[in-house]
Scaffold this motif. Structure first.
Motif, PDB file in Angstrom:
ATOM      1  N   THR A  34       0.827  -1.222   0.000  1.00 36.71           N
ATOM      2  CA  THR A  34       0.000   0.000   0.000  1.00 36.71           C
ATOM      3  C   THR A  34       0.859   1.269   0.000  1.00 36.71           C
ATOM      4  O   THR A  34       0.342   2.357   0.248  1.00 36.71           O
ATOM      5  CB  THR A  34      -0.940   0.029   1.216  1.00 36.71           C
ATOM      6  N   SER A  80       0.245   5.793   4.774  1.00 35.85           N
ATOM      7  CA  SER A  80      -0.613   4.713   4.292  1.00 35.85           C
ATOM      8  C   SER A  80      -0.149   3.393   4.909  1.00 35.85           C
ATOM      9  O   SER A  80      -0.964   2.527   5.249  1.00 35.85           O
ATOM     10  CB  SER A  80      -0.527   4.657   2.763  1.00 35.85           C
ATOM     11  N   THR A  84      -2.091   0.191   7.172  1.00 32.72           N
ATOM     12  CA  THR A  84      -2.069  -1.227   6.800  1.00 32.72           C
ATOM     13  C   THR A  84      -1.429  -2.105   7.873  1.00 32.72           C
ATOM     14  O   THR A  84      -1.761  -3.276   7.992  1.00 32.72           O
ATOM     15  CB  THR A  84      -1.245  -1.411   5.495  1.00 32.72           C
ATOM     16  N   ASP A 340      -8.437   3.004  -5.337  1.00 33.00           N
ATOM     17  CA  ASP A 340      -7.184   3.246  -4.592  1.00 33.00           C
ATOM     18  C   ASP A 340      -7.239   4.541  -3.783  1.00 33.00           C
ATOM     19  O   ASP A 340      -6.297   5.348  -3.793  1.00 33.00           O
ATOM     20  CB  ASP A 340      -5.981   3.296  -5.545  1.00 33.00           C
TER      21      ASP A 340
END
Ligand code: SF4
Ligand code: SF4
Length: 410
Positions: A34, A80, A84, A340
């Motif tokens: 990611t 990001s 995750t 996305d």
């Protein structure tokens, strides 16, 4: 992950904090998929796991080179990877610490140091930035395309309602936003006024400190934070305001972090904790007042399609993933699907100037994603993202509060 920090760092504040973060990483690599820079460059060292490894090696005393610095510079600090990570690794904080150490060990070329100094001193000073923006606008027709898009045309702020309500909130004017988009805070003031809340700004407050922080001037960033706290504290102490409203998500993230950044400062730690606790993104504020907003919406307003880009500082930094979308849906906007949506647009503070090629590639991808659902308007929540995206498209890009203001107040 096991660590053995070198003598030069292990008994320092940086060493202790970095060590605690490093130990949480189990090196699983989930975060890599990611990461926008890994997606573009395909190099493990341009992804979070590789950067964590580089920082670990550096703190354990391995040689540090310009290459280490480059891989850390290419990181957008979009976080990001934090969203995750199943182990709760505070990557954003770690890369901040890693950059301080790498800059102590690897001296940047004079030209780079000059650019970074100029950005710190220009962007973080509202009067200097405002004057530069005014000159840029005058010379706009003559500017090359790359520079022209950094100087958005003037947009009138419109009326700022008188502070007549007993409910009051405090807004941060900030550094770049007043010169680039004065319409954002004015629109916020109008929207809040319709539901009986007056928005005020405190003279003496300025840049939140994020610009200096991300250019590794942590002392300067703390000075910015203290100046703002000094400007706000009299109003907070007298309970004249119920919240600090942030209309730029990057500033909101930084002010929410004052408690951490000033935790060891005897004179400011308590005030900083108080300021951070009452800081809210404008999306949080409006989401809490949604019924009142809905009651004032014109009944005959047709639905409008919009594509929302959630800035990284909103969705990954502040972990606010649904509030703005909920407000826009409740206000009669139709949100198009954005593939996305977790990926950065490439603005990332001064990244678009310091890493222009990567930044442009990310912008192209983001604009393609935002147009995939056919929306004729784009909304976002941070001045940097808005101006960066607007520079690459003819589709109007505005702060979502401006779209809501238009719907409420015409
Ligand atoms: S940061 Fe998190 S997701 Fe990434 S390698 Fe470490 S533990 Fe895994
Ligand atoms: S902060 Fe963003 S660019 Fe940096 S390593 Fe994490 S996901 Fe990649």
């Amino acid at each position: 992950m096991q660590t053995q920090l070198a003598e030069f760092i292990k008994d320092t504040d940086i060493g202790r904090e970095a060590d605690a973060i490093l130990r949480k990483c189990v090196h699983c690599g989930f975060c890599t998929a990611t990461c926008p820079t890994y997606q573009l460059l395909g190099d493990e060292l341009d992804g979070p796991r590789g950067r964590i490894y580089l920082i670990k090696q550096m703190l354990e005393g391995a040689p540090v080179t310009e290459k280490t610095q480059l891989h850390l510079d290419r990181c957008l600090t979009c976080r990001s990877c934090e969203s995750t990570c199943p182990s709760g690794v505070a990557y954003g904080r770690l890369v901040d610490l890693g950059r301080v150490v790498v800059d102590q060990k690897v001296k940047r070329p004079l030209a780079t140091r000059t650019v970074r100094w100029a950005l710190r001193e220009l962007v973080s000073r509202p009067k200097v930035f405002g004057a530069a923006m005014a000159m840029g606008r005058m010379a706009r027709p003559l500017l090359p395309a790359a520079l022209k898009e950094k100087v958005p045309p003037q947009r009138a702020a419109g009326l700022w309602p008188q502070a007549k309500h007993s409910r009051r909130m405090l807004a941060l004017a900030g550094c770049a936003q007043p010169a680039m988009m004065p319409s954002v805070n004015a629109a916020t003031a109008r929207v809040l006024d319709t539901i009986g809340i007056s928005l005020v700004e405190a003279s003496g407050a300025g840049c939140c400190g994020a610009v200096r922080h991300h250019l590794d001037d942590h002392a300067g960033s703390q000075a910015d934070a203290k100046r703002n706290i000094d400007a706000w504290w009299p109003l907070i102490e007298r309970s004249e305001v119920e919240a600090l409203v942030m209309t730029a998500s990057a500033c909101g993230l930084q002010v929410k972090d004052y408690a951490h950044l000033l935790r060891d400062d005897v004179a400011y730690a308590e005030k900083a904790a108080g300021v951070s606790a009452m800081t809210k993104d404008v999306g949080e504020v409006i989401a809490a007042e949604l019924q009142a907003i809905q009651a004032r919406l014109p009944k005959d307003a047709p639905p409008r399609q919009i594509a929302f880009h959630a800035p990284c500082t909103l969705q990954h930094g502040q972990k606010l993933k649904t509030q703005v979308e909920a407000v826009l849906l409740a206000a009669g906007f139709e949100l198009t699907t954005v593939p996305d949506a977790h990926l950065c647009c490439g603005s990332a503070g001064t990244y678009s100037i310091l890493q222009p090629e990567l930044s442009m590639q990310l912008r192209e991808r983001k604009l393609a994603a935002l147009s995939a659902g056919g929306a004729k308007a784009i909304a976002s929540a941070n001045v940097g993202c808005i101006s960066h995206l607007a520079g690459g498209t003819d589709t109007p890009v505005r702060h979502w509060i401006e779209w809501l203001d238009e719907r409420l107040n015409g």
